[in-house]
Design an enzyme around this catalytic site. Structure first.
Site, PDB file in Angstrom:
ATOM      1  N   CYS A   1    -131.633 -59.075 -30.816  1.00  0.00           N
ATOM      2  CA  CYS A   1    -132.889 -59.834 -30.765  1.00  0.00           C
ATOM      3  C   CYS A   1    -132.655 -61.293 -30.404  1.00  0.00           C
ATOM      4  O   CYS A   1    -133.456 -61.902 -29.710  1.00  0.00           O
ATOM      5  CB  CYS A   1    -133.600 -59.735 -32.108  1.00  0.00           C
ATOM      6  SG  CYS A   1    -132.608 -60.373 -33.468  1.00  0.00           S
TER       7      CYS A   1
ATOM      8  N   GLU B   1    -136.003 -65.557 -43.229  1.00  0.00           N
ATOM      9  CA  GLU B   1    -135.076 -64.925 -44.160  1.00  0.00           C
ATOM     10  C   GLU B   1    -133.881 -65.842 -44.320  1.00  0.00           C
ATOM     11  O   GLU B   1    -133.637 -66.718 -43.499  1.00  0.00           O
ATOM     12  CB  GLU B   1    -134.640 -63.562 -43.622  1.00  0.00           C
ATOM     13  CG  GLU B   1    -135.778 -62.567 -43.557  1.00  0.00           C
ATOM     14  CD  GLU B   1    -135.316 -61.186 -43.136  1.00  0.00           C
ATOM     15  OE1 GLU B   1    -134.906 -60.402 -43.996  1.00  0.00           O
ATOM     16  OE2 GLU B   1    -135.372 -60.889 -41.932  1.00  0.00           O
TER      17      GLU B   1
ATOM     18  N   GLU C   1    -139.694 -59.815 -38.775  1.00  0.00           N
ATOM     19  CA  GLU C   1    -138.662 -60.362 -37.870  1.00  0.00           C
ATOM     20  C   GLU C   1    -138.718 -59.542 -36.588  1.00  0.00           C
ATOM     21  O   GLU C   1    -138.347 -58.365 -36.602  1.00  0.00           O
ATOM     22  CB  GLU C   1    -137.270 -60.227 -38.500  1.00  0.00           C
ATOM     23  CG  GLU C   1    -137.049 -61.043 -39.747  1.00  0.00           C
ATOM     24  CD  GLU C   1    -136.912 -62.535 -39.457  1.00  0.00           C
ATOM     25  OE1 GLU C   1    -136.838 -62.913 -38.264  1.00  0.00           O
ATOM     26  OE2 GLU C   1    -136.905 -63.306 -40.410  1.00  0.00           O
TER      27      GLU C   1
ATOM     28  N   ASN D   1    -130.650 -51.372 -33.937  1.00  0.00           N
ATOM     29  CA  ASN D   1    -129.615 -52.138 -33.219  1.00  0.00           C
ATOM     30  C   ASN D   1    -128.570 -52.749 -34.153  1.00  0.00           C
ATOM     31  O   ASN D   1    -127.487 -53.094 -33.701  1.00  0.00           O
ATOM     32  CB  ASN D   1    -130.244 -53.205 -32.320  1.00  0.00           C
ATOM     33  CG  ASN D   1    -130.902 -54.313 -33.098  1.00  0.00           C
ATOM     34  OD1 ASN D   1    -131.578 -54.048 -34.085  1.00  0.00           O
ATOM     35  ND2 ASN D   1    -130.693 -55.535 -32.694  1.00  0.00           N
TER      36      ASN D   1
HETATM   37  P1  NAD Z   1    -139.439 -50.386 -33.821  1.00  0.00           P
HETATM   38  O1  NAD Z   1    -140.508 -51.332 -34.186  1.00  0.00           O
HETATM   39  O2  NAD Z   1    -139.783 -49.276 -32.892  1.00  0.00           O
HETATM   40  O3  NAD Z   1    -138.819 -49.690 -35.115  1.00  0.00           O
HETATM   41  C1  NAD Z   1    -138.304 -50.431 -36.181  1.00  0.00           C
HETATM   42  C2  NAD Z   1    -138.433 -49.632 -37.456  1.00  0.00           C
HETATM   43  O4  NAD Z   1    -139.826 -49.456 -37.738  1.00  0.00           O
HETATM   44  C3  NAD Z   1    -137.836 -48.221 -37.384  1.00  0.00           C
HETATM   45  O5  NAD Z   1    -137.227 -47.914 -38.613  1.00  0.00           O
HETATM   46  C4  NAD Z   1    -139.059 -47.348 -37.192  1.00  0.00           C
HETATM   47  O6  NAD Z   1    -138.907 -46.040 -37.680  1.00  0.00           O
HETATM   48  C5  NAD Z   1    -140.082 -48.097 -38.003  1.00  0.00           C
HETATM   49  N1  NAD Z   1    -141.481 -47.831 -37.628  1.00  0.00           N
HETATM   50  C6  NAD Z   1    -141.973 -47.538 -36.406  1.00  0.00           C
HETATM   51  N2  NAD Z   1    -143.311 -47.361 -36.472  1.00  0.00           N
HETATM   52  C7  NAD Z   1    -143.666 -47.538 -37.767  1.00  0.00           C
HETATM   53  C8  NAD Z   1    -144.899 -47.490 -38.462  1.00  0.00           C
HETATM   54  N3  NAD Z   1    -146.040 -47.211 -37.843  1.00  0.00           N
HETATM   55  N4  NAD Z   1    -144.890 -47.749 -39.781  1.00  0.00           N
HETATM   56  C9  NAD Z   1    -143.744 -48.049 -40.427  1.00  0.00           C
HETATM   57  N5  NAD Z   1    -142.539 -48.094 -39.821  1.00  0.00           N
HETATM   58  C10 NAD Z   1    -142.501 -47.850 -38.503  1.00  0.00           C
HETATM   59  O7  NAD Z   1    -138.259 -51.271 -33.242  1.00  0.00           O
HETATM   60  P2  NAD Z   1    -136.898 -50.782 -32.624  1.00  0.00           P
HETATM   61  O8  NAD Z   1    -137.122 -50.318 -31.238  1.00  0.00           O
HETATM   62  O9  NAD Z   1    -136.230 -49.879 -33.591  1.00  0.00           O
HETATM   63  O10 NAD Z   1    -136.074 -52.157 -32.617  1.00  0.00           O
HETATM   64  C11 NAD Z   1    -136.036 -53.027 -31.550  1.00  0.00           C
HETATM   65  C12 NAD Z   1    -136.863 -54.256 -31.834  1.00  0.00           C
HETATM   66  O11 NAD Z   1    -136.409 -54.906 -33.012  1.00  0.00           O
HETATM   67  C13 NAD Z   1    -136.722 -55.279 -30.726  1.00  0.00           C
HETATM   68  O12 NAD Z   1    -137.977 -55.814 -30.411  1.00  0.00           O
HETATM   69  C14 NAD Z   1    -135.836 -56.351 -31.344  1.00  0.00           C
HETATM   70  O13 NAD Z   1    -135.977 -57.633 -30.792  1.00  0.00           O
HETATM   71  C15 NAD Z   1    -136.277 -56.310 -32.772  1.00  0.00           C
HETATM   72  N6  NAD Z   1    -135.270 -56.929 -33.648  1.00  0.00           N
HETATM   73  C16 NAD Z   1    -135.563 -58.128 -34.226  1.00  0.00           C
HETATM   74  C17 NAD Z   1    -134.621 -58.758 -35.041  1.00  0.00           C
HETATM   75  C18 NAD Z   1    -134.921 -60.078 -35.706  1.00  0.00           C
HETATM   76  O14 NAD Z   1    -134.215 -60.418 -36.658  1.00  0.00           O
HETATM   77  N7  NAD Z   1    -135.902 -60.830 -35.274  1.00  0.00           N
HETATM   78  C19 NAD Z   1    -133.391 -58.136 -35.270  1.00  0.00           C
HETATM   79  C20 NAD Z   1    -133.131 -56.916 -34.658  1.00  0.00           C
HETATM   80  C21 NAD Z   1    -134.087 -56.318 -33.849  1.00  0.00           C
END
Ligand code: NAD
Length: 487
Positions: A285, A458, A252, A154
């Site tokens: 998020c 962070e 995060e 995102n």
């Molecule tokens: P996701 O957890 O599906 O993926 C995030 C990253 O993790 C991707 O690069 C993915 O390839 C990787 N990943 C997935 N499975 C993995 C594994 N088993 N081992 C290592 N890496 C792995 O999340 P998403 O759908 O890409 O993002 C959306 C989520 O991110 C939402 O829940 C959103 O709230 C959160 N988010 C949080 C913040 C924050 O700062 N708190 C900021 C942006 C997004």
């Protein structure tokens, strides 16, 4: 190289200063119109191992440079990002569906600052001396070693630089695993690092899906830190893997943040700000997604917000007046639609929106649902799309109870007379909360969530604390003969 609007993007991993082609690949689509942007390599275990080994080899020399030695290189890195601003904006907008205007005016300058701010701040890191009558304690922040950086789709450019800035500035070396649904800007970042003269191995990148590529990375025993932004379910997997090797993680995660409107709020400002929650199609998020509105002003607030939402321009994020772009992927659209449908079947009332938007295949109307119970799925779970809920409260106590009644604790927004809003906000269990505002951030300030929204903070000194091993070097003021009786 694939091309986005005439901007070439390497379709390779970046390991030890070299572009490494992959054998397997996966397709990357633009959420704007579904067009295939190209194929990207799917990282294998040996790609990941090569990247980690190169980061481990580069670590001693990069750490030994010291913050002063790293500063000019990192400044050049930020300049190279600036020189690629047009390409980064066009590519990230096509790849992640982010508003071009937001990239140009917000994300590019912020991404450059993510590098320069931490590079400069790292120089003052070693200043801390604790003096007692007995001794001087020189508190050192030594770089931890090889860091894995894993980000979601995102906000790839902003989040990757936000993590790599402090990691590199404090002397660590990194492996980036870009998000598979929006991996292209990371490739351009590696080009910028290369042009800036970052020594080979200091920054590496392996493309691929979470499973298997990300899993190979987080289980590598040479890692010193894992910095992750993404979903709660992935964070659980990462925490389990990290526990095997006792690797500290910064997590995060998602949110279901309250947007509270008190009886004494500036209703127009609150309503205008409320409409902003649909930015990036609410794939944000920190957006306030649960509107908690005092019952006495609920209808006036609802009418005002509806007016602002009706004027939002939904469509192609590359057009200058667009305010709400597409969802990232057909799977995300299906998820958002299913959430909405289940909520309506359970009795939710649609105040506005509720359906796909005519702007294209991946667009959804800015939506507000009311008449939802506190334990409903739509109130408790993160949608990560433009579907918000509105509930009412009759007292401060009820507002606080509703706001805190979720497993999440990322952020919040509270509109009301300042002292009133601030006193109430002090009782909301989140990592941050904006009073009569939204989105004000500073690199020196902490960012992160409580409960299932994450572990750690962070920003500023919190990023450095995470990416460093803190060491106390104790020098006595006079000859000191240790004894068995000593404390
Ligand atoms: P996701 O957890 O599906 O993926 C995030 C990253 O993790 C991707 O690069 C993915 O390839 C990787 N990943 C997935 N499975 C993995 C594994 N088993 N081992 C290592 N890496 C792995 O999340 P998403 O759908 O890409 O993002 C959306 C989520 O991110 C939402 O829940 C959103 O709230 C959160 N988010 C949080 C913040 C924050 O700062 N708190 C900021 C942006 C997004």
């Amino acid at each position: 190289m694939l091309e986005v609007k005439g901007h070439p993007v390497p379709q390779s991993h970046y390991i030890n200063g070299n572009w490494i082609e992959g054998h397997d690949s996966y397709s990357v689509f633009s959420p704007i119109d579904g067009a295939v942007l190209g194929e990207m390599p799917a990282g294998t275990k040996s790609n990941v191992q090569a990247a980690v080994t190169s980061a481990a080899s580069a670590f001693p020399a990069w750490a030994a440079l010291g913050a002063e030695g790293r500063l000019p290189i990192l400044k050049r890195f930020a300049e190279e990002i600036g020189q690629r601003a047009d390409a980064l904006c066009e590519v990230e907008s096509a790849d992640a569906g982010i508003l071009l205007s937001r990239l140009q005016h917000g994300i590019i300058p912020r991404s450059m600052l993510n590098i320069t701010w931490f590079a400069e701040a790292a120089i003052t890191l070693q200043d801390q001396i604790i003096e007692t009558p007995q001794a001087k304690h020189f508190v050192r922040h030594d770089p931890a070693g090889v860091c894995a950086i894993i980000t979601p789709w995102n906000a790839p450019l902003m989040l990757t630089t936000w993590k790599m800035g402090p990691a590199l500035a404090s002397g660590n070396t990194c492996i980036i695993k870009p998000p598979e649904w929006a991996p292209l800007s990371s490739a351009l970042l590696m080009e910028a690092a290369d042009a800036a003269g970052l020594p080979p191995g200091v920054l590496n990148m392996v493309h691929g899906e979470g499973r298997p590529t990300g899993s190979y990375l987080i289980s590598d025993p040479q890692l010193a830190r894992i910095s992750f932004t993404g979903s709660v379910s992935t964070a659980r997997e990462i925490a389990v893997e990290a526990a095997r090797n006792l690797v500290p993680c910064s997590l995060e995660l998602g949110g279901k943040s309250p947007f509270i409107v008190l009886e004494d709020a500036d209703l127009d400002l609150a309503a205008r700000t409320g409409a902003l929650m649909y930015r990036n199609a609410t794939q944000v998020c920190l957006a306030g997604t649960r509107f908690l509105v005092h019952e006495k002003i609920r209808s006036e607030f609802g009418e005002r917000m509806a007016k602002y939402v009706a004027s939002l321009k939904v469509g192609n994020p590359q057009l200058p007046d667009t305010e709400v772009g597409p969802l990232i992927h057909p799977r995300q659209l299906a998820k958002v639609e299913a959430f909405t449908q289940r909520a309506i079947e359970a009795g939710a009332e649609v105040l506005w929106g509720g359906e796909r938007h005519e702007a294209g295949d991946l667009y959804f109307q800015p939506t507000m649902l009311s008449n939802v119970s506190q334990d409903a799925e739509i109130v408790q779970e993160e949608v990560f799309g433009p579907v918000l809920v509105m509930q009412t409260f009759a007292s401060n106590e009820e507002a606080i109870a509703l706001a805190n009644d979720t497993v999440y604790g990322l952020g919040g927004v509270c509109f009301g007379e300042e002292t009133h809003a601030q006193a109430l906000s002090n009782q909301i269990n989140t990592g941050f909360i904006w009073i009569n505002s939204f989105g004000i951030r500073d690199l020196a300030a902490p960012f992160g969530g409580c409960k299932h929204s994450g572990i750690g903070r962070e920003g500023g000194k919190w990023s450095f604390e995470f990416f460093c091993d803190v060491k106390d070097v104790i020098v006595p003021k006079r000859t000191f003969v240790p004894s068995f009786a000593q404390r």
